[in-house]
Motif scaffolding. Structure first.
Motif, PDB file in Angstrom:
ATOM      1  N   PRO A  89       0.836  -1.205   0.000  1.00 50.73           N
ATOM      2  CA  PRO A  89       0.000   0.000   0.000  1.00 50.73           C
ATOM      3  C   PRO A  89       0.875   1.260   0.000  1.00 50.73           C
ATOM      4  CG  PRO A  89      -0.700  -1.527   1.714  1.00 50.73           C
ATOM      5  CD  PRO A  89       0.602  -2.032   1.176  1.00 50.73           C
ATOM      6  N   ASN A  90       0.389   2.307  -0.646  1.00 49.02           N
ATOM      7  CA  ASN A  90       1.109   3.585  -0.624  1.00 49.02           C
ATOM      8  C   ASN A  90       1.186   4.105   0.798  1.00 49.02           C
ATOM      9  OD1 ASN A  90       1.256   3.424  -3.386  1.00 49.02           O
ATOM     10  ND2 ASN A  90      -0.093   5.137  -3.787  1.00 49.02           N
ATOM     11  N   GLY A  91       2.220   4.871   1.080  1.00 50.66           N
ATOM     12  CA  GLY A  91       2.376   5.487   2.393  1.00 50.66           C
ATOM     13  C   GLY A  91       3.799   5.389   2.893  1.00 50.66           C
ATOM     14  N   LYS A  92       3.957   5.744   4.167  1.00 48.77           N
ATOM     15  CA  LYS A  92       5.274   5.718   4.799  1.00 48.77           C
ATOM     16  C   LYS A  92       5.390   4.496   5.694  1.00 48.77           C
ATOM     17  CE  LYS A  92       6.002  10.601   4.511  1.00 48.77           C
ATOM     18  NZ  LYS A  92       6.517  11.801   5.066  1.00 48.77           N
ATOM     19  N   TYR A  93       6.571   3.914   5.689  1.00 49.30           N
ATOM     20  CA  TYR A  93       6.881   2.731   6.484  1.00 49.30           C
ATOM     21  C   TYR A  93       8.150   2.984   7.279  1.00 49.30           C
ATOM     22  CZ  TYR A  93       3.842   0.129   3.257  1.00 49.30           C
ATOM     23  OH  TYR A  93       2.780  -0.320   2.515  1.00 49.30           O
ATOM     24  N   LYS A  94       8.208   2.419   8.457  1.00 47.94           N
ATOM     25  CA  LYS A  94       9.442   2.407   9.226  1.00 47.94           C
ATOM     26  C   LYS A  94      10.212   1.150   8.834  1.00 47.94           C
ATOM     27  CE  LYS A  94      11.264   2.217  13.891  1.00 47.94           C
ATOM     28  NZ  LYS A  94      10.969   1.961  15.283  1.00 47.94           N
ATOM     29  N   ILE A  95      11.510   1.309   8.571  1.00 52.26           N
ATOM     30  CA  ILE A  95      12.360   0.151   8.349  1.00 52.26           C
ATOM     31  C   ILE A  95      12.829  -0.287   9.732  1.00 52.26           C
ATOM     32  CG2 ILE A  95      14.452  -0.748   7.261  1.00 52.26           C
ATOM     33  CD1 ILE A  95      14.110   1.510   5.150  1.00 52.26           C
ATOM     34  N   LYS A  96      12.369  -1.454  10.157  1.00 53.73           N
ATOM     35  CA  LYS A  96      12.627  -1.905  11.528  1.00 53.73           C
ATOM     36  C   LYS A  96      14.017  -2.489  11.709  1.00 53.73           C
ATOM     37  CE  LYS A  96       9.119  -4.692  11.914  1.00 53.73           C
ATOM     38  NZ  LYS A  96       8.049  -5.558  12.420  1.00 53.73           N
ATOM     39  N   LYS A  97      14.500  -3.219  10.714  1.00 51.88           N
ATOM     40  CA  LYS A  97      15.786  -3.882  10.867  1.00 51.88           C
ATOM     41  C   LYS A  97      16.387  -4.226   9.513  1.00 51.88           C
ATOM     42  CE  LYS A  97      18.160  -7.430  13.409  1.00 51.88           C
ATOM     43  NZ  LYS A  97      18.145  -8.460  14.384  1.00 51.88           N
ATOM     44  N   TYR A  98      17.697  -4.076   9.418  1.00 50.90           N
ATOM     45  CA  TYR A  98      18.459  -4.504   8.245  1.00 50.90           C
ATOM     46  C   TYR A  98      19.118  -5.843   8.586  1.00 50.90           C
ATOM     47  CZ  TYR A  98      18.155   0.185   6.197  1.00 50.90           C
ATOM     48  OH  TYR A  98      17.708   1.355   5.648  1.00 50.90           O
ATOM     49  N   ASN A  99      18.871  -6.863   7.795  1.00 51.15           N
ATOM     50  CA  ASN A  99      19.466  -8.181   8.017  1.00 51.15           C
ATOM     51  C   ASN A  99      20.311  -8.578   6.812  1.00 51.15           C
ATOM     52  OD1 ASN A  99      17.821  -9.268  10.449  1.00 51.15           O
ATOM     53  ND2 ASN A  99      16.280  -8.438   9.077  1.00 51.15           N
ATOM     54  N   THR A 100      21.418  -9.247   7.065  1.00 49.95           N
ATOM     55  CA  THR A 100      22.212  -9.811   5.971  1.00 49.95           C
ATOM     56  C   THR A 100      22.201 -11.337   6.012  1.00 49.95           C
ATOM     57  OG1 THR A 100      24.226  -9.647   7.290  1.00 49.95           O
ATOM     58  CG2 THR A 100      23.740  -7.817   5.793  1.00 49.95           C
ATOM     59  N   THR A 101      21.683 -11.909   7.091  1.00 47.16           N
ATOM     60  CA  THR A 101      21.605 -13.366   7.225  1.00 47.16           C
ATOM     61  C   THR A 101      20.236 -13.786   7.766  1.00 47.16           C
ATOM     62  OG1 THR A 101      22.576 -13.247   9.446  1.00 47.16           O
ATOM     63  CG2 THR A 101      24.099 -13.649   7.600  1.00 47.16           C
ATOM     64  N   TYR A 102      19.181 -13.158   7.253  1.00 45.54           N
ATOM     65  CA  TYR A 102      17.826 -13.455   7.719  1.00 45.54           C
ATOM     66  C   TYR A 102      17.507 -14.922   7.423  1.00 45.54           C
ATOM     67  CZ  TYR A 102      12.858 -12.853   8.622  1.00 45.54           C
ATOM     68  OH  TYR A 102      11.590 -12.969   9.135  1.00 45.54           O
ATOM     69  N   ASN A 103      16.758 -15.567   8.312  1.00 41.92           N
ATOM     70  CA  ASN A 103      16.439 -16.976   8.127  1.00 41.92           C
ATOM     71  C   ASN A 103      14.961 -17.234   8.372  1.00 41.92           C
ATOM     72  OD1 ASN A 103      16.929 -19.649   7.520  1.00 41.92           O
ATOM     73  ND2 ASN A 103      17.528 -20.183   9.610  1.00 41.92           N
ATOM     74  N   GLY A 104      14.114 -16.638   7.529  1.00 37.62           N
ATOM     75  CA  GLY A 104      12.682 -16.875   7.620  1.00 37.62           C
ATOM     76  C   GLY A 104      12.294 -18.153   6.910  1.00 37.62           C
ATOM     77  N   SER A 105      11.013 -18.492   6.961  1.00 38.20           N
ATOM     78  CA  SER A 105      10.575 -19.736   6.317  1.00 38.20           C
ATOM     79  C   SER A 105      10.708 -19.643   4.797  1.00 38.20           C
ATOM     80  CB  SER A 105       9.136 -20.070   6.714  1.00 38.20           C
ATOM     81  OG  SER A 105       8.276 -19.016   6.352  1.00 38.20           O
ATOM     82  N   TYR A 110      19.734 -11.332   2.701  1.00 39.31           N
ATOM     83  CA  TYR A 110      19.534  -9.888   2.825  1.00 39.31           C
ATOM     84  C   TYR A 110      18.039  -9.601   2.820  1.00 39.31           C
ATOM     85  CZ  TYR A 110      24.474  -8.925   2.015  1.00 39.31           C
ATOM     86  OH  TYR A 110      25.835  -8.849   2.129  1.00 39.31           O
ATOM     87  N   ALA A 111      17.538  -9.071   3.922  1.00 42.74           N
ATOM     88  CA  ALA A 111      16.111  -8.782   4.056  1.00 42.74           C
ATOM     89  C   ALA A 111      15.939  -7.649   5.060  1.00 42.74           C
ATOM     90  CB  ALA A 111      15.356 -10.021   4.525  1.00 42.74           C
ATOM     91  N   PHE A 112      15.240  -6.613   4.653  1.00 45.71           N
ATOM     92  CA  PHE A 112      15.020  -5.451   5.508  1.00 45.71           C
ATOM     93  C   PHE A 112      13.560  -5.457   5.933  1.00 45.71           C
ATOM     94  CE2 PHE A 112      17.999  -3.540   2.126  1.00 45.71           C
ATOM     95  CZ  PHE A 112      19.064  -4.299   2.579  1.00 45.71           C
ATOM     96  N   ALA A 113      13.319  -5.644   7.222  1.00 49.11           N
ATOM     97  CA  ALA A 113      11.965  -5.771   7.762  1.00 49.11           C
ATOM     98  C   ALA A 113      11.276  -4.410   7.821  1.00 49.11           C
ATOM     99  CB  ALA A 113      12.020  -6.388   9.156  1.00 49.11           C
ATOM    100  N   LEU A 114      10.024  -4.385   7.349  1.00 54.28           N
ATOM    101  CA  LEU A 114       9.195  -3.173   7.369  1.00 54.28           C
ATOM    102  C   LEU A 114       8.087  -3.331   8.392  1.00 54.28           C
ATOM    103  CD1 LEU A 114       8.725  -2.738   3.509  1.00 54.28           C
ATOM    104  CD2 LEU A 114      10.483  -1.692   4.956  1.00 54.28           C
ATOM    105  N   GLU A 115       7.587  -2.198   8.883  1.00 53.64           N
ATOM    106  CA  GLU A 115       6.452  -2.250   9.801  1.00 53.64           C
ATOM    107  C   GLU A 115       5.195  -2.696   9.054  1.00 53.64           C
ATOM    108  OE1 GLU A 115       5.193   1.562  11.344  1.00 53.64           O
ATOM    109  OE2 GLU A 115       5.629   2.527   9.449  1.00 53.64           O
ATOM    110  N   ASN A 116       4.204  -3.180   9.788  1.00 49.31           N
ATOM    111  CA  ASN A 116       2.910  -3.545   9.218  1.00 49.31           C
ATOM    112  C   ASN A 116       2.221  -2.299   8.689  1.00 49.31           C
ATOM    113  OD1 ASN A 116       3.472  -6.124  10.138  1.00 49.31           O
ATOM    114  ND2 ASN A 116       2.139  -5.959  11.919  1.00 49.31           N
ATOM    115  N   LYS A 117       1.279  -2.494   7.746  1.00 47.45           N
ATOM    116  CA  LYS A 117       0.576  -1.345   7.153  1.00 47.45           C
ATOM    117  C   LYS A 117      -0.855  -1.738   6.840  1.00 47.45           C
ATOM    118  CE  LYS A 117       1.175   2.745   5.201  1.00 47.45           C
ATOM    119  NZ  LYS A 117       1.597   3.871   5.976  1.00 47.45           N
ATOM    120  N   LYS A 118      -1.792  -0.853   7.174  1.00 41.18           N
ATOM    121  CA  LYS A 118      -3.192  -1.069   6.798  1.00 41.18           C
ATOM    122  C   LYS A 118      -3.424  -0.475   5.416  1.00 41.18           C
ATOM    123  CE  LYS A 118      -5.267  -1.611  11.234  1.00 41.18           C
ATOM    124  NZ  LYS A 118      -6.395  -1.407  12.071  1.00 41.18           N
ATOM    125  N   CYS A 119      -4.101  -1.234   4.564  1.00 39.33           N
ATOM    126  CA  CYS A 119      -4.434  -0.703   3.239  1.00 39.33           C
ATOM    127  C   CYS A 119      -5.739   0.090   3.338  1.00 39.33           C
ATOM    128  CB  CYS A 119      -4.517  -1.835   2.220  1.00 39.33           C
ATOM    129  SG  CYS A 119      -5.957  -2.879   2.430  1.00 39.33           S
TER     130      CYS A 119
END
Length: 187
Positions: A89-105, A110-119
């Motif tokens: 969705p359009n708008g502003k987001y906070k970048i919560k964390k910069y990762n270089t070794t993220y291990n999600g499912s 390299y993965a930069f986590a963003l805050e949740n956003k309501k559309c």
């Protein structure tokens, strides 16, 4: 006595740094004390596979300018209210964390986590990232989720996605300017 008052008033005007003369704080500040540039990312949505991620510099009393740009994609469709399908969705987001070794499912490396956003319809979009396709160590893998095969890989489950070399370049550039904490998404 009159002379002393004039000197005191003149000294007060100088101490105000020029505000009486109508100068802005940046103009009134001594050289070397100028405000510094700040930085943020801007994602400009065009298509799911050919949009742009910019690193923008905000400069005091000068127009903003893009100092770097990368091709990026987002979503499998354009409906920003469809979880895991539509683009951000359009708008502003906070970048919560910069990762270089993220291990999600699904997301790795390299993965930069963003805050949740309501559309616009109130759907809460969660698990949002700027990422690529790679293994946790940043290298290419053998599975579809860990190797970059071409243009179709720019599509994502609603995140911003870049090819591996570009996400690494984004990280390096972000680090060089102090890791921006804001993303703005526009179309």
């Amino acid at each position: 006595m009159r002379m002393t008052k004039r000197v005191a008033v003149a000294g007060s005007v100088l101490a105000l740094g020029g505000f009486i003369a109508g100068l802005t704080p940046a103009q009134a500040a001594p050289s070397g004390a100028q405000a510094k540039s700040t930085y943020y990312f801007k994602f400009d949505k065009s298509t799911n596979t050919n949009s742009r991620l910019y690193l923008i510099e905000r400069r005091p009393e000068k127009p903003e300018r893009a100092i770097a740009t990368w091709r990026a994609g987002s979503g499998h469709g354009t409906d920003s209210c469809k979880k895991n399908v539509g683009w951000l969705p359009n708008g502003k987001y906070k970048i919560k964390k910069y990762n270089t070794t993220y291990n999600g499912s699904l997301i790795k490396g390299y993965a930069f986590a963003l805050e949740n956003k309501k559309c616009s319809n109130g759907t809460n979009r969660t698990e949002l990232f700027i990422h690529s396709e790679m293994k946790q160590n940043g290298n290419a893998g053998n599975t579809e989720a860990t190797r970059w095969d071409g243009d179709n890989d720019y599509k994502s489950a609603g995140c911003i996605k870049l090819k591996p070399a570009d996400i690494k370049a984004v990280y390096k550039k972000a680090k060089s300017v102090g890791f921006p904490t804001q993303l703005t998404v526009v179309s």
